[in-house]
Design an enzyme around this catalytic site. Structure first.
Site, mmCIF file in Angstrom:
data_model
loop_
_atom_site.group_PDB
_atom_site.id
_atom_site.type_symbol
_atom_site.label_atom_id
_atom_site.label_comp_id
_atom_site.label_asym_id
_atom_site.label_seq_id
_atom_site.Cartn_x
_atom_site.Cartn_y
_atom_site.Cartn_z
ATOM 1 N N ARG A 37 0.825 -1.216 0.000
ATOM 2 C CA ARG A 37 0.000 0.000 0.000
ATOM 3 C C ARG A 37 0.859 1.266 0.000
ATOM 4 O O ARG A 37 0.485 2.271 -0.602
ATOM 5 C CB ARG A 37 -0.941 -0.003 1.207
ATOM 6 C CG ARG A 37 -2.140 -0.917 1.001
ATOM 7 C CD ARG A 37 -3.096 -0.857 2.182
ATOM 8 N NE ARG A 37 -4.303 -1.646 1.899
ATOM 9 C CZ ARG A 37 -5.256 -1.881 2.783
ATOM 10 N NH1 ARG A 37 -5.155 -1.399 4.017
ATOM 11 N NH2 ARG A 37 -6.320 -2.591 2.454
ATOM 12 N N LYS A 198 -17.398 -18.585 3.409
ATOM 13 C CA LYS A 198 -18.817 -18.479 3.735
ATOM 14 C C LYS A 198 -19.630 -17.732 2.693
ATOM 15 O O LYS A 198 -19.282 -16.619 2.296
ATOM 16 C CB LYS A 198 -18.965 -17.744 5.069
ATOM 17 C CG LYS A 198 -18.502 -18.573 6.252
ATOM 18 C CD LYS A 198 -18.796 -17.838 7.528
ATOM 19 C CE LYS A 198 -18.600 -18.753 8.723
ATOM 20 N NZ LYS A 198 -18.880 -18.038 9.973
ATOM 21 N N GLY A 355 -10.025 -9.179 0.600
ATOM 22 C CA GLY A 355 -9.775 -10.206 1.609
ATOM 23 C C GLY A 355 -8.571 -11.082 1.338
ATOM 24 O O GLY A 355 -7.461 -10.606 1.151
ATOM 25 N N GLY A 378 -12.063 -4.763 2.142
ATOM 26 C CA GLY A 378 -13.488 -4.485 2.292
ATOM 27 C C GLY A 378 -14.050 -3.574 1.206
ATOM 28 O O GLY A 378 -15.175 -3.784 0.736
#
Ligand code: 3PG
Ligand code: MG
Length: 397
Positions: A37, A198, A355, A378
């Protein structure tokens, strides 16, 4: 697609420019363990400094909950930032008030200062107008290069951007351009590979993607929920069985929208998730009751790779198997390599993010070969969900 102002449209020499970066980088024992980053944001800081701006860098770090917390100071980032931008970086112990004003007032044209963690003030996350005004006092212009925090309507992202002329930095511009080419105006056919544990965390994402992409390949633990919803015996596999109806609704929506969903046709199974455990490859119709599906099998890899070869654009989010534990990384590695190969050949534009994705693609050794890998977690997911990101919306003319 540039419906926002960029650095090409502003004179910055001699002006104080507040630059919102996302310096929320992984650190261990006070050292940066992944400087991606920082490196990706450095060109904007350099360009502004080269053009004679007084560059005031702000960022959040961690989640200190509105109070100073020395373990979340930005001070350890002074040296890495300085190295990345190739010039000294001054530090202020606070991001507003006298300490900040002193550091900014001390900048020569072309100078760079880093201010302390924005989230040491509760007003940052609550987007408090007083806190935004205190930030605005430090600058004449505002530049955002924090796409990865653009899903947060915080004072340094939203409030201050409304008080000063606001511009997208080069990293923000690059991210928005890549993401636009991947989903807003893609060359078709466009495919998405979505994995992860999930399905419950990716319902909005899948709902949006089936409307936008031509092919959707689903892997990871979440794919088990879809298999289960189709009546497949998934044994002891990780799945959210209570979401079977939801999974069926997504499949129906996909069919109605003409989106082809690819699920596993074979699977790598084992008794448990552990390194080097004995594995078997079975068709998805032959999973024994005690077994766990831990990766897609070779026939699925071949089918997904062949399908990608017919596409022109790919968006990738999440691993196809339990990639952190060998040998259950094989499926992700193989499909990622196939995508990288097509990218090398100029046949596929590949955009990834969110993620675990960067870790999975780095592990597969293809990070540099994809067309664009986002720095966002996110924010990338919310963008895949089709949401309007506050930090992008505020930059639009
Ligand atoms: C990130 O690392 O995803 C961004 O910096 C946002 O951080 P947050 O989830 O703490 O807002
Ligand atoms: Mg986060």
């Amino acid at each position: 697609m540039s419906a926002f102002r960029t650095l090409d449209q502003v004179e910055v020499a001699g002006r104080r420019v507040l630059v919102r970066l996302d310096l929320n980088v992984p650190m261990k024992d006070g050292r940066v363990t992944d400087a991606t980053r920082i490196e990706r944001a450095a060109p904007t800081v350099k360009e502004l400094a080269d053009k004679g701006a007084k560059v005031v860098v702000v960022s959040h770090y961690g989640r200190p909950k509105g109070k100073p917390d020395p373990t979340m100071s930005l001070k350890p980032l002074v040296d890495p930032l300085s190295a990345a931008v190739g010039r000294p970086v001054a530090f202020a112990e606070d991001c507003i008030g006298p300490a900040a004003a002193g550091a900014v007032g001390g900048l020569a044209d072309g100078g760079v200062a880093l201010l302390e963690n924005l989230r040491f003030h509760a007003g940052e996350e609550s987007n408090d107008p007083g806190f935004a005004a205190a930030l605005a006092e430090l600058c004449d212009l505002y530049v955002s290069d924090a796409f990865s925090a653009a899903h947060r309507a915080h004072a340094s992202i939203d409030g201050v951007a409304r008080l000063r002329p606001a511009y997208a930095g080069r990293l923000m511009q690059t991210e928005l351009d890549a993401l636009g080419r991947a989903l807003e105006s893609p060359t078709r056919p466009v495919a998405a590979v979505v994995g992860g544990a999930k399905v419950s965390t990716k319902l909005d994402l899948l709902g949006n993607l089936v409307e936008r992409v031509d092919v959707l390949a689903i892997g990871g633990g979440m794919a088990n929920t879809f298999l289960f919803a189709q009546g497949v015996e998934i044994g002891a596999s990780l799945a959210e069985r209570d979401l079977a109806d939801t999974a069926r609704a997504i499949l129906q929506k996909a069919e109605a929208k003409g989106c082809d969903v690819l699920l596993a046709i074979d699977a790598v199974i084992a008794d448990k998730l552990a390194p080097g455990v004995a594995t078997t490859v079975v068709g998805v119709d032959a999973v024994p009751s005690g077994a766990m599906i831990l990766d897609v099998g070779p026939a699925t890899v071949a089918a997904m790779s062949e399908r990608l070869a017919t596409c022109r654009t790919l968006v990738w989010n999440g691993p196809l198997g339990a990639f952190e534990t060998a040998p259950f990384d094989a499926g992700t590695n193989a499909v990622a390599k196939a995508a990288a190969e097509l990218t090398d050949q100029g046949r596929l534009l590949t955009v990834a993010g969110g993620g675990d994705t960067v870790a999975a693609l780095a592990h597969a050794g293809v990070l540099e070969r994809f067309s664009y890998v986002s720095t966002a977690g996110g924010a990338f997911l919310e963008w895949l969900e089709g949401k309007d990101l506050p930090g992008v919306a505020v930059l639009k003319l």
